[in-house]
Design a protein around this motif. Structure first.
Motif, short mmCIF file in Angstrom:
data_model
loop_
_atom_site.label_atom_id
_atom_site.label_comp_id
_atom_site.label_asym_id
_atom_site.label_seq_id
_atom_site.Cartn_x
_atom_site.Cartn_y
_atom_site.Cartn_z
N ILE A 59 0.84 -1.20 0.00
CA ILE A 59 0.00 0.00 0.00
C ILE A 59 0.87 1.25 0.00
O ILE A 59 0.58 2.23 -0.70
CB ILE A 59 -0.97 -0.02 1.20
N LEU A 60 1.96 1.23 0.75
CA LEU A 60 2.88 2.36 0.77
C LEU A 60 3.50 2.59 -0.61
O LEU A 60 3.65 3.74 -1.06
CB LEU A 60 3.97 2.14 1.81
N ASN A 61 3.84 1.52 -1.32
CA ASN A 61 4.38 1.66 -2.67
C ASN A 61 3.37 2.29 -3.62
O ASN A 61 3.73 3.14 -4.44
CB ASN A 61 4.81 0.30 -3.22
N VAL A 62 2.11 1.89 -3.51
CA VAL A 62 1.07 2.47 -4.36
C VAL A 62 0.89 3.95 -4.03
O VAL A 62 0.75 4.79 -4.93
CB VAL A 62 -0.26 1.70 -4.20
N TYR A 63 0.91 4.29 -2.76
CA TYR A 63 0.75 5.69 -2.35
C TYR A 63 1.90 6.55 -2.88
O TYR A 63 1.68 7.65 -3.40
CB TYR A 63 0.68 5.78 -0.83
N LYS A 64 3.12 6.05 -2.79
CA LYS A 64 4.27 6.80 -3.31
C LYS A 64 4.17 6.98 -4.82
O LYS A 64 4.50 8.06 -5.34
CB LYS A 64 5.58 6.09 -2.96
N TYR A 66 1.40 7.11 -6.53
CA TYR A 66 0.33 8.08 -6.74
C TYR A 66 0.84 9.50 -6.55
O TYR A 66 0.56 10.38 -7.36
CB TYR A 66 -0.83 7.79 -5.78
N LYS A 67 1.59 9.73 -5.48
CA LYS A 67 2.11 11.06 -5.21
C LYS A 67 3.05 11.51 -6.34
O LYS A 67 3.03 12.67 -6.75
CB LYS A 67 2.84 11.11 -3.86
N ARG A 68 3.89 10.60 -6.82
CA ARG A 68 4.82 10.93 -7.90
C ARG A 68 4.05 11.27 -9.18
O ARG A 68 4.37 12.26 -9.86
CB ARG A 68 5.77 9.76 -8.14
N LYS A 70 0.93 12.33 -9.41
CA LYS A 70 0.19 13.58 -9.19
C LYS A 70 1.12 14.79 -9.34
O LYS A 70 0.76 15.78 -9.96
CB LYS A 70 -0.47 13.59 -7.83
#
Length: 87
Positions: A59-64, A66-68, A70
Motif C-alpha cells: 500500500i505504501l508503494n502504491v501511495y508513493k 500516486y504522489k509521484r 500527481k
C-alpha cells in the motif's frame, strides 16, 4: 530542438511496470518474514503479522507512486504549452 531525453518514455514505462512488481515483492517478503518468525518462535500469529507488514508495504508503494504521478501531472497542468487559449 526537443529537450526531452531520448529514453524518457521507456524509463517512465519501466517505472509503472515496477510498481506491479514491487507490490508482489512486498507481499512475498512480508509472508517470508512472517513464516520465518513463526518457525523461529513457534508463535502462529507472527505469520499474520508478516502478511500485514507485506500488505502495508504494498500500500505504501502504491501511495508513493500516486504522489509521484500527481506531482508530474500538476507540473504538466501548469505548463504554458497546455494552457487553454481562447481564440
Amino acid at each position: 530542438m526537443d529537450s526531452e531525453p531520448k529514453f524518457k518514455r521507456i524509463v517512465e514505462g519501466a517505472s509503472v511496470l515496477s510498481l506491479g512488481i514491487s507490490i508482489v515483492v512486498a507481499i512475498l517478503l512480508g509472508i517470508a518474514i512472517g513464516y520465518g518468525l513463526k518457525r523461529l518462535t513457534g508463535v502462529a500469529w507472527l505469520f499474520w503479522l508478516g502478511v500485514f507488514w507485506g500488505v502495508g508495504g504494498a500500500i505504501l508503494n502504491v501511495y508513493k507512486a500516486y504522489k509521484r504521478a500527481k506531482r508530474d501531472l500538476d507540473a504538466l497542468a501548469s505548463d504554458p504549452k497546455y494552457q487553454n487559449r481562447d481564440v
